[in-house]
Motif scaffolding. Structure first.
Motif, PDB file in Angstrom:
ATOM      1  N   ASN A   1       0.856  -1.186   0.000  1.00 47.98           N
ATOM      2  CA  ASN A   1       0.000   0.000   0.000  1.00 47.98           C
ATOM      3  C   ASN A   1       0.891   1.234   0.000  1.00 47.98           C
ATOM      4  O   ASN A   1       1.575   1.513   0.991  1.00 47.98           O
ATOM      5  N   LEU A   2       0.898   1.970  -1.100  1.00 51.86           N
ATOM      6  CA  LEU A   2       1.825   3.075  -1.310  1.00 51.86           C
ATOM      7  C   LEU A   2       1.079   4.407  -1.261  1.00 51.86           C
ATOM      8  O   LEU A   2       0.061   4.585  -1.930  1.00 51.86           O
ATOM      9  N   THR A   3       1.615   5.342  -0.452  1.00 50.20           N
ATOM     10  CA  THR A   3       1.020   6.679  -0.348  1.00 50.20           C
ATOM     11  C   THR A   3       2.042   7.734  -0.747  1.00 50.20           C
ATOM     12  O   THR A   3       3.165   7.752  -0.218  1.00 50.20           O
ATOM     13  N   PHE A   4       1.659   8.638  -1.680  1.00 52.84           N
ATOM     14  CA  PHE A   4       2.520   9.754  -2.069  1.00 52.84           C
ATOM     15  C   PHE A   4       2.160  10.933  -1.155  1.00 52.84           C
ATOM     16  O   PHE A   4       1.077  11.523  -1.264  1.00 52.84           O
ATOM     17  N   THR A   5       3.083  11.261  -0.249  1.00 50.37           N
ATOM     18  CA  THR A   5       2.778  12.231   0.814  1.00 50.37           C
ATOM     19  C   THR A   5       2.532  13.638   0.287  1.00 50.37           C
ATOM     20  O   THR A   5       1.795  14.417   0.901  1.00 50.37           O
ATOM     21  N   GLN A   6       3.125  14.047  -0.825  1.00 51.35           N
ATOM     22  CA  GLN A   6       2.948  15.403  -1.346  1.00 51.35           C
ATOM     23  C   GLN A   6       1.581  15.607  -1.998  1.00 51.35           C
ATOM     24  O   GLN A   6       1.009  16.700  -1.960  1.00 51.35           O
ATOM     25  N   THR A   7       1.068  14.543  -2.595  1.00 50.20           N
ATOM     26  CA  THR A   7      -0.217  14.663  -3.287  1.00 50.20           C
ATOM     27  C   THR A   7      -1.357  13.974  -2.533  1.00 50.20           C
ATOM     28  O   THR A   7      -2.537  14.237  -2.813  1.00 50.20           O
ATOM     29  N   GLY A   8      -1.000  13.099  -1.614  1.00 46.45           N
ATOM     30  CA  GLY A   8      -2.025  12.382  -0.859  1.00 46.45           C
ATOM     31  C   GLY A   8      -2.685  11.256  -1.619  1.00 46.45           C
ATOM     32  O   GLY A   8      -3.672  10.673  -1.151  1.00 46.45           O
ATOM     33  N   THR A   9      -2.150  10.900  -2.784  1.00 51.00           N
ATOM     34  CA  THR A   9      -2.732   9.815  -3.577  1.00 51.00           C
ATOM     35  C   THR A   9      -2.177   8.466  -3.105  1.00 51.00           C
ATOM     36  O   THR A   9      -1.057   8.368  -2.580  1.00 51.00           O
ATOM     37  N   ASP A  10      -2.986   7.449  -3.324  1.00 55.70           N
ATOM     38  CA  ASP A  10      -2.612   6.098  -2.916  1.00 55.70           C
ATOM     39  C   ASP A  10      -2.486   5.182  -4.134  1.00 55.70           C
ATOM     40  O   ASP A  10      -3.109   5.411  -5.167  1.00 55.70           O
ATOM     41  N   GLN A  11      -1.681   4.133  -3.946  1.00 61.65           N
ATOM     42  CA  GLN A  11      -1.497   3.144  -5.009  1.00 61.65           C
ATOM     43  C   GLN A  11      -1.246   1.780  -4.365  1.00 61.65           C
ATOM     44  O   GLN A  11      -0.579   1.687  -3.329  1.00 61.65           O
ATOM     45  N   SER A  12      -1.775   0.741  -4.972  1.00 63.51           N
ATOM     46  CA  SER A  12      -1.572  -0.622  -4.465  1.00 63.51           C
ATOM     47  C   SER A  12      -0.819  -1.445  -5.510  1.00 63.51           C
ATOM     48  O   SER A  12      -1.162  -1.419  -6.700  1.00 63.51           O
ATOM     49  N   LEU A  13       0.200  -2.171  -5.059  1.00 60.62           N
ATOM     50  CA  LEU A  13       0.999  -3.030  -5.921  1.00 60.62           C
ATOM     51  C   LEU A  13       0.980  -4.441  -5.335  1.00 60.62           C
ATOM     52  O   LEU A  13       1.252  -4.635  -4.144  1.00 60.62           O
ATOM     53  N   THR A  14       0.683  -5.423  -6.184  1.00 58.93           N
ATOM     54  CA  THR A  14       0.629  -6.810  -5.728  1.00 58.93           C
ATOM     55  C   THR A  14       1.254  -7.725  -6.773  1.00 58.93           C
ATOM     56  O   THR A  14       0.859  -7.709  -7.939  1.00 58.93           O
ATOM     57  N   ASP A  15       2.255  -8.493  -6.353  1.00 63.14           N
ATOM     58  CA  ASP A  15       2.890  -9.464  -7.244  1.00 63.14           C
ATOM     59  C   ASP A  15       4.035 -10.131  -6.490  1.00 63.14           C
ATOM     60  O   ASP A  15       4.221  -9.903  -5.292  1.00 63.14           O
ATOM     61  N   PHE A  16       4.833 -10.895  -7.220  1.00 63.92           N
ATOM     62  CA  PHE A  16       5.993 -11.558  -6.629  1.00 63.92           C
ATOM     63  C   PHE A  16       7.151 -10.572  -6.487  1.00 63.92           C
ATOM     64  O   PHE A  16       7.607  -9.999  -7.479  1.00 63.92           O
ATOM     65  N   GLY A  17       7.639 -10.390  -5.272  1.00 64.99           N
ATOM     66  CA  GLY A  17       8.876  -9.648  -5.078  1.00 64.99           C
ATOM     67  C   GLY A  17      10.079 -10.505  -5.404  1.00 64.99           C
ATOM     68  O   GLY A  17      11.134 -10.008  -5.787  1.00 64.99           O
ATOM     69  N   ARG A  18       9.921 -11.834  -5.229  1.00 65.98           N
ATOM     70  CA  ARG A  18      10.906 -12.833  -5.632  1.00 65.98           C
ATOM     71  C   ARG A  18      10.154 -14.032  -6.171  1.00 65.98           C
ATOM     72  O   ARG A  18       9.138 -14.435  -5.623  1.00 65.98           O
ATOM     73  N   ASN A  19      10.659 -14.620  -7.226  1.00 70.92           N
ATOM     74  CA  ASN A  19      10.118 -15.880  -7.742  1.00 70.92           C
ATOM     75  C   ASN A  19      11.192 -16.527  -8.598  1.00 70.92           C
ATOM     76  O   ASN A  19      11.418 -16.129  -9.741  1.00 70.92           O
TER      77      ASN A  19
END
Length: 355
Positions: A96-114
């Protein structure tokens, strides 16, 4: 267990570890931490290592804050030889990623290693059990630091990273990219093990990565408990860091281990604080080598091949009736007939008349 401290303990105290087998009576896990031991799990052993993690990650230059939830896994199998291991490992994570300057959020889901690969032991300093027998007359000699123990076991690894679809953590990378590694393992003391890894990752991509891992594990007087400290360095144009980890492991039984560890980075691009709790479990289908095969291997290792062949010839000769320890079954009928004829001829020549 615990970066294979149990492997070291088994080697030193139980001596269940021989020149032709890496199998140990207790589980040999790479958890906790990320370092990889030089030894395989043993032929016929199926092992699973699993953990749940949480990480707080903030980036001072990108002005982001994020929480990362993940699951680590590794499946290991002793393939064909005692020295060969097949391994599939990975981390599936949600950020769960938040950009503090703009207040927008983003979600990333996948393999960090595989990734999947093969590890093979190329050098083992404990190959000759006779050279590593305990000193029966000195406790100190068995427990003090010895320079010869710094000579490490060495294994090599070859494998590949596999991306499934468009991975947001590795934008632009190919579906498959090679990975190579060298792993070493030394016993500093009977209760302390040093492991090091050097890896070259994502070979041939726009962002190849060099990394190293150094881990030291220590078992307590109760060998079911151990602690470890670990340092990892990563160098890549995509991401570089210097990480520290520490944790504890507990052996519930010979096939089941639980563990927990915590760690952090030493910079703020990004800053990282994380923790993981998990377990390792094995299904033990290992079978000991036949006694005859073990004796033959020992004979070859000791240069006794000629002597072994001579012994085989002696056994064949013995079976034909030439052995000193043969069971006397008496003369055959043919031999008795020949003896009677010879006796008659002898008496006839000497003038003795037989009635």
């Amino acid at each position: 267990m615990f970066k294979t401290n149990l492997l070291a303990l088994t080697t030193v105290f139980l001596f269940s570890f021989t020149g032709f087998s890496q199998y140990t009576d207790v589980i040999n896990s790479n958890r906790p931490g990320r370092s990889v031991s030089a030894y395989a799990v043993g032929k016929g052993v199926v092992q699973a290592e699993f953990g749940l993690s949480f990480e707080q990650q903030d980036h001072s230059k990108l002005f982001t804050e994020s929480n990362i939830y993940g699951a680590d896994f590794a499946f290991r199998y002793g393939l064909l030889f005692e020295t060969l291991e097949l391994k599939w490992e990975g981390t599936y994570q949600h950020q769960n990623l938040t950009f503090t300057q703009t207040g927008t959020d983003q979600s990333l889901t996948d393999f960090g290693r595989n990734r999947i690969g093969l590890k093979f032991l190329v050098f083992d300093p404990f190959k000759d059990p006779q050279a590593n027998k305990p000193n029966l007359y000195s406790w100190r000699a068995n427990h003090k630091f010895q320079f010869k123990n710094l000579l490490p076991a060495v294994s090599v690894y070859a494998g590949a990273n596999v991306l499934l679809g468009d991975n947001p953590f590795y934008v632009g990378d190919p579906t498959i990219s090679p990975r190579a590694m060298v792993a070493t393992q030394s016993r500093l003391t009977p209760r302390m093990v040093l492991i090091s890894n050097i890896a070259y990752d994502r070979i041939g991509t726009d962002f190849p990565e060099w990394s190293y891992l150094i881990s030291i594990s220590h078992a307590f007087r109760n060998p079911k408990w151990s602690v470890f400290i670990e340092n990892q360095g990563i160098n890549s144009d995509r991401y570089s860091d210097f990480l520290f980890r520490s944790g504890v492991a507990h052996l519930l039984n010979e096939n089941f281990q639980v563990d927990v560890h915590f760690g952090a980075s030493f910079k703020n691009t990004p800053s990282r604080i994380f923790g993981t709790a998990g377990f390792s479990y094995r299904l033990d289908f290992h079978k000991d080598a036949p006694i005859k095969a073990i004796e033959d291997q020992k004979a070859n290792q000791n240069g006794g091949a000629i002597k072994k062949n001579a012994m085989k010839k002696a056994k064949k000769k013995k079976k034909k009736g030439n052995g000193a320890e043969d069971i006397d079954l008496g003369p055959s009928k043919k031999q008795l007939r020949k003896k009677r004829k010879a006796d008659k001829k002898k008496k006839k020549d000497s003038g003795v008349i037989e009635f």
